[in-house]
Design a protein around this motif. Structure first.
Motif: not given
Length: 390
Positions: A267-271, A278-281, A288-293, A295-301
């Motif tokens: 939940p990075f963006s939440q904080l 290195c998770s951005s890579y 895949g980009t969509a699923k990573a997005t 998690m990393l942008l929209f706090n998907k658990k």
């Protein structure tokens, strides 16, 4: 990751992780580490080497050789042997890898390594204590043990859901000091790790937020680099919910086993923060980009099954048989030729190592800026307010 006093844990933790950056690991049978090693202590360590009954293996012998040369002569200053001179080239490479490590530090690491080998040789290697450099106190938040050639490093703050402390991140345990085949991470209790202890945000030192953020960034950089450079197989055993950096680092592990009740949350963006470890890579590459997005942008658990389907987790096990099934596998893997495992891992990982270091640098730079921002501070304070109402 945390704004102040950054970290977000666990070495921990190597030949490419270099002995110069490996923390002190001292068996209970040895004396507590010193700020400096005397000539007499160094000579005693040399004498103890000849008492070993078990052959520590070529990899460890090279490290012993390199540390001895660094301790007695300083940084490597001899010409590089020819490519066909395999033995001397291996020795030269090991010595050269220590870089500018001081002679005093090399003596300390030499004595620590010999001490751990002697303790293991005498059958006292089942339990070890991780100790930060120059400090005789043991970690209170990590439990480290060695059994069946597997090193187990367990986050040990069950009442705090194994939230990671700055102490854990500052000197993450490394396996090279006592020659295990694996590093094996798990969490005590029902949680794997709740990530960074956010109370770090409330501990702003006298020299201010900016200096705190910069120190935190450098600590995070070194911490993640330890995983990137670690030369032996890294196995994560996720025994429950995982958050933050305990999730993002999984892309740097070689195997990730999870119980069916594990979850994975970043939940990075939440904080008010950004990706780390290195998770951005690694995440876009793995899932895949969509699923990573998500998690990393929209706090998907993610559930354990979802994480496995996306490639972040190697295999999911029933909770009732999780520990027994995983441990059976690890013990079987530990019987494989260790140098073959290490060399094969390095062949697999070497093509991306430079890229991972670049990603880590970029992530840290971004996080340092985030930690100094009002947006991040307000987001974290909101988190504490919501938590207080629960």
């Amino acid at each position: 990751m945390s704004v102040r006093n950054s970290f977000n844990v666990l070495s921990s933790v190597a030949s490419s992780l270099r002995l110069s950056s490996v923390p002190r690991l001292t068996f209970h049978t040895t004396a507590s580490p010193m700020m400096g090693v005397t000539v007499e202590q160094f000579e005693q360590a040399k004498g103890k080497l000849s008492t070993l009954k078990k052959d520590p293996g070529n990899e460890v012998k090279l490290k012993i050789y390199a540390l001895f040369k660094q301790a007695t002569q300083g940084p490597c200053n001899t010409p590089k042997p020819g490519m066909l001179d395999f033995v001397n080239k291996a020795k030269w490479d090991a010595w050269k890898s220590l870089g500018s490590t001081s002679q005093e530090e090399a003596r300390q690491q030499y004595c620590d390594l010999i001490g751990s080998l002697v303790a293991a040789d005498s059958g006292n290697s089942a339990q070890v204590s991780a100790q930060p450099t120059g400090n005789g106190s043991t970690y209170e938040t990590l439990a480290v043990s060695m059994e069946d050639d597997i090193t187990t490093i367990k986050l040990n703050r069950p009442l705090k859901k194994n939230a990671i402390t700055n102490q854990s991140a500052e000197n993450p345990p490394g396996a090279d000091c006592f020659c295990p085949l694996f590093l094996f991470f798990a969490g005590a209790g029902d949680f794997y790790s709740s990530g960074n202890d956010l109370t770090n945000f409330t501990q702003i030192p006298e020299d201010g937020l900016e200096q705190m953020a910069k120190r935190g960034g450098e600590l995070l950089r070194r911490y993640v680099n330890a995983y990137i450079d670690f030369p032996k197989p890294l196995v994560a055993v996720v025994n429950g919910p995982a958050m933050g950096i305990s999730v993002t680092l999984l892309g740097l592990f070689d195997l990730v086993y999870a119980t069916e009740r594990a979850t994975f949350h970043t939940p990075f963006s939440q904080l008010g923060q950004t990706a780390e470890g290195c998770s951005s890579y690694t995440f876009p590459k793995i899932m895949g980009t969509a699923k990573a997005t998500e998690m990393l942008l929209f706090n998907k658990k993610l559930t354990a099954v979802q994480a496995c389907e996306l490639g972040l987790v190697t295999e999911v096990f029933p909770d009732s048989s999780f520990q027994s099934e995983v441990w059976t596998r690890l013990k079987a893997y530990a019987k494989l030729p260790r140098n073959s495992l290490s060399f094969s891992k390095q062949l697999i990982r070497s093509t991306e190592k430079q890229r991972l270091h670049e990603v880590n640098d970029a992530e840290v730079e971004c996080l340092v800026e985030r930690w100094m921002s009002d947006e991040c501070f307000n987001a974290v304070m909101s988190f504490f307010q919501i938590k207080a109402k629960l």
